[in-house]
Design a protein around this motif. Structure first.
Motif, PDB file in Angstrom:
ATOM      1  N   ASN A 150       0.613  -1.135   0.265  1.00 54.34           N
ATOM      2  CA  ASN A 150       0.119   0.141  -0.063  1.00 54.34           C
ATOM      3  C   ASN A 150       0.765   1.582  -0.019  1.00 54.34           C
ATOM      4  N   ALA A 151       2.127   1.211  -0.297  1.00 61.03           N
ATOM      5  CA  ALA A 151       2.957   1.927  -0.659  1.00 61.03           C
ATOM      6  C   ALA A 151       2.358   2.756  -1.425  1.00 61.03           C
ATOM      7  N   LEU A 152       2.374   3.930  -2.292  1.00 61.05           N
ATOM      8  CA  LEU A 152       2.049   5.192  -3.474  1.00 61.05           C
ATOM      9  C   LEU A 152       3.265   5.960  -3.805  1.00 61.05           C
ATOM     10  N   GLU A 153       3.445   6.051  -4.475  1.00 59.50           N
ATOM     11  CA  GLU A 153       4.356   6.920  -5.596  1.00 59.50           C
ATOM     12  C   GLU A 153       3.109   8.014  -5.292  1.00 59.50           C
ATOM     13  N   ILE A 154       4.082   9.736  -5.805  1.00 60.00           N
ATOM     14  CA  ILE A 154       3.312  11.168  -5.476  1.00 60.00           C
ATOM     15  C   ILE A 154       2.596  11.247  -6.600  1.00 60.00           C
ATOM     16  N   TRP A 165       7.909  13.605   2.429  1.00 59.08           N
ATOM     17  CA  TRP A 165       8.175  15.073   1.726  1.00 59.08           C
ATOM     18  C   TRP A 165       8.754  15.288   1.198  1.00 59.08           C
ATOM     19  N   GLU A 166       9.897  14.097   1.057  1.00 61.18           N
ATOM     20  CA  GLU A 166      10.748  14.994   0.236  1.00 61.18           C
ATOM     21  C   GLU A 166      10.405  14.923  -1.642  1.00 61.18           C
ATOM     22  N   SER A 167       9.451  13.416  -1.908  1.00 59.92           N
ATOM     23  CA  SER A 167       8.806  13.208  -3.140  1.00 59.92           C
ATOM     24  C   SER A 167       7.788  14.781  -3.691  1.00 59.92           C
ATOM     25  N   TRP A 168       7.178  14.736  -2.681  1.00 62.46           N
ATOM     26  CA  TRP A 168       5.754  15.749  -2.249  1.00 62.46           C
ATOM     27  C   TRP A 168       6.676  17.282  -3.199  1.00 62.46           C
ATOM     28  N   LYS A 169       7.970  17.772  -2.025  1.00 65.11           N
ATOM     29  CA  LYS A 169       7.845  18.794  -2.819  1.00 65.11           C
ATOM     30  C   LYS A 169       9.137  18.922  -4.463  1.00 65.11           C
ATOM     31  N   ARG A 170       9.409  17.825  -4.642  1.00 68.02           N
ATOM     32  CA  ARG A 170       9.938  17.387  -6.400  1.00 68.02           C
ATOM     33  C   ARG A 170       8.630  17.447  -7.607  1.00 68.02           C
ATOM     34  N   PHE A 193       2.447  10.162   4.975  1.00 69.57           N
ATOM     35  CA  PHE A 193       3.857  10.220   4.830  1.00 69.57           C
ATOM     36  C   PHE A 193       4.387  11.440   5.971  1.00 69.57           C
ATOM     37  N   CYS A 194       5.702  10.649   5.737  1.00 69.95           N
ATOM     38  CA  CYS A 194       6.544  11.054   6.422  1.00 69.95           C
ATOM     39  C   CYS A 194       8.182  11.660   6.328  1.00 69.95           C
ATOM     40  N   LYS A 244       5.445   7.223  -1.029  1.00 65.79           N
ATOM     41  CA  LYS A 244       7.173   6.499  -0.893  1.00 65.79           C
ATOM     42  C   LYS A 244       8.068   7.813  -1.399  1.00 65.79           C
ATOM     43  N   GLY A 245       8.948   7.907  -0.355  1.00 68.74           N
ATOM     44  CA  GLY A 245       9.781   9.047  -0.993  1.00 68.74           C
ATOM     45  C   GLY A 245       9.589  10.622   0.533  1.00 68.74           C
TER      46      GLY A 245
END
Lengths: 139, 133
Positions: free
Chosen positions: A40-44, A133-138, A101-102, A130-131
Motif C-alpha cells: 500500500n505504498a504509493l508514488e506521489i 515529504w521529499e517526494s511532495w516537494k519534488r 507521509f514522513c 513513497k519518498g
C-alpha cells in the motif's frame, strides 16, 4: 604512537577488504526496500491522480511539521496520536483515502502510523507515500 | 585494576561485535538507518552499509582478543566520535530517527539515549587507551 596508527591502518584496510568481499558474496541493493515499503505504498503521482484529494497525514516531528507540510495535512505521530486522531476522524468519511507521509526516501514512521490507523482505528484505504515529504516537494 | 581493565576491554569489544552482528543480520534495516541521518550522498550509503558493521566487527573482535589493542581502540574511538557527531546533527535538525546502533533491537532508544551511551563508551575507550595495554 606510530605503532598505533599502523595497527589502525591495518584494521581499516582489513575492514575494506572484508566488506568488499561481503558485498560481492552477498549482494544487496535498494530494490529490496520495496519489501519494506509494502503493497500500500504509493508514488506521489499515483496519489495526485486520485479523483478526490486524500486525507493527508503528516507523521513527522512537530518541528518539521511547523516548517512546512502538505496543505491540509493533519499532524499525527506517536506523540500526539490520541489527541490528533480526533482531527482526522472529524474529516474522515466512508470511502475517504488516507495517505501518511514522513521525511524522506524511506521512513518507518509513516508505515507505523498507517498500521495504527488500520489496526487500532479500523480504518481502511490507508496508504503510505513513497519518498515522503521529499517526494511532495519534488512533484 | 588490571582485572577492571580486562573486563572493560572485553565488554567494549563485545558491544561492538554485538552491534555489528545485529547490523549484518539485517542489512536492509541498517541501510534505512543510515539514510534517515541524511548525512551521506545516496551513492555512499550502500558501501557504508557493508563497511561500517565489518569495521565494528573487526575492531570489536581484536579488542576482545587483546590483539592490536591500541589500533582497535583508536578505531572504536573514531567510530564513536563519528556516531556522536551524526546523532547530534540529527538531534539539532529535529530528525525523528532511532539510533540504528544495534539494528532493530534498540528501535525504542531515543537519540539522546544513544548520545549518552556513545559518550560513556568513548570515555571507556579513552580510559583504556591511556593505560598500558
Amino acid at each position: 604512537m606510530k605503532n598505533t596508527f599502523l595497527q589502525f591502518g591495518f584494521i581499516l584496510l582489513l575492514s575494506v577488504v572484508v566488506s568488499t568481499v561481503l558485498a560481492w558474496v552477498h549482494p544487496w541493493d535498494r530494490a529490496e526496500l520495496q519489501v519494506y515499503e509494502g503493497e500500500n505504498a504509493l508514488e506521489i503521482q499515483e496519489v495526485l491522480s486520485f479523483d478526490e484529494t486524500p486525507l493527508w497525514v503528516d507523521a513527522r516531528e512537530q518541528t518539521m511539521y511547523d516548517q512546512g507540510t502538505i496543505p491540509g495535512a493533519i499532524h499525527l505521530n506517536h506523540d500526539n496520536f490520541e489527541q490528533n486522531i480526533l482531527f482526522l476522524l472529524e474529516k474522515w468519511q466512508p470511502g475517504s483515502r488516507i495517505v501518511v507521509f514522513c521525511d524522506t526516501l524511506i521512513c518507518d514512521k509513516s508505515r507505523e502510523i498507517a498500521d495504527r490507523l488500520e489496526q487500532e482505528m479500523g480504518l481502511t484505504d490507508v496508504y503510505v507515500l513513497k519518498g515522503g515529504w521529499e517526494s511532495w516537494k519534488r512533484r | 585494576m588490571k582485572y577492571v581493565e580486562i573486563i572493560l576491554r572485553v565488554l567494549l569489544g563485545a558491544l561492538f561485535v554485538l552491534a555489528a552482528c545485529f547490523k549484518l543480520l539485517d542489512l536492509g534495516n541498517f541501510y534505512k538507518s543510515i539514510t534517515y541521518y541524511q548525512l551521506l550522498p545516496l551513492a555512499l550509503v550502500l558501501p557504508m552499509t557493508y563497511f561500517l558493521p565489518v569495521w565494528e566487527l573487526t575492531s570489536g573482535l581484536l579488542l576482545m582478543l587483546g590483539k592490536l589493542t591500541r589500533g582497535a581502540l583508536l578505531s572504536i574511538s573514531i567510530m564513536l566520535l563519528v556516531f556522536i557527531g551524526a546523532l547530534v546533527a540529527a538531534w539539532v535538525r529535529g530528525l525523528d530517527i532511532s539510533c540504528g546502533c544495534f539494528g532493530s533491537i534498540d528501535a525504542g532508544a531515543t537519540v539522546i539515549d544513544a548520545i549518552i551511551r556513545d559518550i560513556v563508551m568513548l570515555a571507556v575507550a579513552i580510559f583504556l587507551f591511556t593505560r598500558k595495554l
